[in-house]
Design a protein around this motif. Sequence first.
Motif, mmCIF file in Angstrom:
data_model
loop_
_atom_site.group_PDB
_atom_site.id
_atom_site.type_symbol
_atom_site.label_atom_id
_atom_site.label_comp_id
_atom_site.label_asym_id
_atom_site.label_seq_id
_atom_site.Cartn_x
_atom_site.Cartn_y
_atom_site.Cartn_z
ATOM 1 N N ARG A 67 0.945 -1.280 -0.051
ATOM 2 C CA ARG A 67 -0.145 0.167 0.138
ATOM 3 C C ARG A 67 0.977 1.294 -0.005
ATOM 4 N NH1 ARG A 67 -2.936 -3.097 3.411
ATOM 5 N NH2 ARG A 67 -2.379 -2.261 5.142
ATOM 6 N N MET A 68 2.123 1.098 0.794
ATOM 7 C CA MET A 68 3.137 2.495 0.954
ATOM 8 C C MET A 68 3.339 2.557 -0.282
ATOM 9 S SD MET A 68 6.376 3.006 0.650
ATOM 10 C CE MET A 68 7.066 1.249 1.219
ATOM 11 N N ILE A 69 3.764 1.441 -1.206
ATOM 12 C CA ILE A 69 4.647 1.503 -2.465
ATOM 13 C C ILE A 69 3.581 2.295 -3.433
ATOM 14 C CG2 ILE A 69 5.439 0.079 -4.457
ATOM 15 C CD1 ILE A 69 6.697 -1.662 -2.330
ATOM 16 N N GLN A 70 2.234 1.697 -3.471
ATOM 17 C CA GLN A 70 1.207 2.085 -4.293
ATOM 18 C C GLN A 70 1.101 3.853 -3.974
ATOM 19 O OE1 GLN A 70 -2.651 0.938 -3.956
ATOM 20 N NE2 GLN A 70 -3.169 0.792 -6.206
ATOM 21 N N ASP A 71 0.925 4.141 -2.737
ATOM 22 C CA ASP A 71 0.738 5.425 -2.370
ATOM 23 C C ASP A 71 1.806 6.495 -2.795
ATOM 24 O OD1 ASP A 71 -1.852 4.735 -1.107
ATOM 25 O OD2 ASP A 71 -0.893 4.750 0.811
ATOM 26 N N SER A 72 2.830 5.840 -2.701
ATOM 27 C CA SER A 72 4.154 6.661 -2.880
ATOM 28 C C SER A 72 4.691 6.766 -4.433
ATOM 29 C CB SER A 72 5.350 6.308 -2.228
ATOM 30 O OG SER A 72 5.625 5.034 -2.238
ATOM 31 N N LEU A 125 9.441 -4.321 12.994
ATOM 32 C CA LEU A 125 10.098 -2.922 13.101
ATOM 33 C C LEU A 125 10.783 -2.614 12.040
ATOM 34 C CD1 LEU A 125 10.443 -0.909 15.130
ATOM 35 C CD2 LEU A 125 12.359 -2.016 16.049
ATOM 36 N N PRO A 126 11.721 -3.180 11.365
ATOM 37 C CA PRO A 126 12.443 -2.497 10.144
ATOM 38 C C PRO A 126 11.476 -2.251 9.072
ATOM 39 C CG PRO A 126 13.836 -4.338 10.849
ATOM 40 C CD PRO A 126 12.249 -4.523 11.779
ATOM 41 N N SER A 127 10.764 -2.839 8.730
ATOM 42 C CA SER A 127 9.609 -2.836 7.930
ATOM 43 C C SER A 127 8.823 -1.572 8.051
ATOM 44 C CB SER A 127 8.743 -3.858 7.633
ATOM 45 O OG SER A 127 7.638 -3.717 6.801
ATOM 46 N N ASP A 128 8.414 -1.410 9.329
ATOM 47 C CA ASP A 128 7.557 -0.206 9.872
ATOM 48 C C ASP A 128 8.234 1.255 9.750
ATOM 49 O OD1 ASP A 128 5.202 -1.461 10.328
ATOM 50 O OD2 ASP A 128 5.486 -2.027 12.057
ATOM 51 N N MET A 129 9.875 0.891 10.139
ATOM 52 C CA MET A 129 10.472 2.196 10.022
ATOM 53 C C MET A 129 10.701 2.933 8.528
ATOM 54 S SD MET A 129 13.459 1.237 12.824
ATOM 55 C CE MET A 129 14.740 2.459 12.530
ATOM 56 N N ALA A 130 10.865 1.704 7.777
ATOM 57 C CA ALA A 130 10.849 2.007 6.467
ATOM 58 C C ALA A 130 9.793 2.826 5.798
ATOM 59 C CB ALA A 130 11.350 0.871 5.515
ATOM 60 N N ILE A 131 8.617 2.138 6.137
ATOM 61 C CA ILE A 131 7.291 2.492 5.609
ATOM 62 C C ILE A 131 7.148 4.023 6.228
ATOM 63 C CG2 ILE A 131 4.899 2.700 6.012
ATOM 64 C CD1 ILE A 131 5.114 -0.686 5.986
ATOM 65 N N GLU A 132 7.526 4.246 7.581
ATOM 66 C CA GLU A 132 7.296 5.633 8.151
ATOM 67 C C GLU A 132 8.202 6.546 7.451
ATOM 68 O OE1 GLU A 132 5.436 8.337 10.252
ATOM 69 O OE2 GLU A 132 4.767 6.147 10.085
ATOM 70 N N TYR A 133 9.501 6.074 7.183
ATOM 71 C CA TYR A 133 10.337 7.053 6.482
ATOM 72 C C TYR A 133 9.869 7.399 5.312
ATOM 73 C CZ TYR A 133 14.561 8.711 4.184
ATOM 74 O OH TYR A 133 15.459 9.184 3.417
ATOM 75 N N VAL A 134 9.446 6.732 4.274
ATOM 76 C CA VAL A 134 8.814 6.750 3.108
ATOM 77 C C VAL A 134 7.604 7.927 3.234
ATOM 78 C CG1 VAL A 134 7.790 5.800 0.937
ATOM 79 C CG2 VAL A 134 9.890 4.929 2.003
ATOM 80 N N SER A 136 7.272 9.846 5.587
ATOM 81 C CA SER A 136 7.320 11.176 6.352
ATOM 82 C C SER A 136 8.270 12.237 5.604
ATOM 83 C CB SER A 136 7.926 10.865 7.512
ATOM 84 O OG SER A 136 9.214 10.325 7.795
ATOM 85 N N GLU A 137 9.270 11.315 4.539
ATOM 86 C CA GLU A 137 10.352 12.137 3.920
ATOM 87 C C GLU A 137 10.108 11.713 2.577
ATOM 88 O OE1 GLU A 137 13.012 13.551 5.245
ATOM 89 O OE2 GLU A 137 12.102 13.344 7.335
ATOM 90 N N TYR A 138 10.719 12.628 1.699
ATOM 91 C CA TYR A 138 10.672 12.167 0.315
ATOM 92 C C TYR A 138 11.843 11.432 -0.206
ATOM 93 C CZ TYR A 138 10.724 13.066 -4.867
ATOM 94 O OH TYR A 138 10.535 12.925 -6.121
ATOM 95 N N LEU A 139 11.609 10.302 -0.659
ATOM 96 C CA LEU A 139 12.412 9.374 -0.998
ATOM 97 C C LEU A 139 12.615 9.641 -2.554
ATOM 98 C CD1 LEU A 139 14.065 6.832 -0.318
ATOM 99 C CD2 LEU A 139 12.228 5.525 -1.244
#
Length: 178
Positions: A67-72, A125-134, A136-139
Amino acid sequence: MKFVIAKPTDKMSTGDLFYSAPRKSEIDKAYDELIQICLRRADREFPRHPDYPKRNGMIPQVEKELRMIQDSGLAFDLLVMHEIALLSKELGYPTAMFGIEAGLIVAYLLGISNVNPAQYGYSTLPSDMAIEYVYSEYLSSFEMRIAEPVREHIQHRLNKRFNECDAYPRIYSRIRLP
């Protein structure tokens, strides 16, 4: 669609891959392909949760990442990296991701990262951190590590694989390949 690998001798980059930015329809097609690849491999890779024998315990997290990949709008970038990972594997070399996005389970399922979530106890946890980063930040771009002998084959492979993709002629995306 056009792919170009910058030569470090050009002083343009350290060997980054530039490619025509795909149109939304191509990103949507890439997303559909990612779903198929990731869910099929997740079903094979991850054991079923003992409390939910009909449901793979990691599938909800994989779906959250998708979902994050689709949204971003990152689906096409990941599909390109998947193709590079396939090429690298065919040539006998591993690949790796370098940033926080290396914590994505999807990166493992696509063969881009060799970090199996079982290595850290199936923690999300690593997955959630990566999702949150994408979110909150512009990758701006992914960074992928490859073996040097793979570099000379990438442009030909990607041009062949994505030749018919509809893209913007003057806008480029980038994947860092130091």
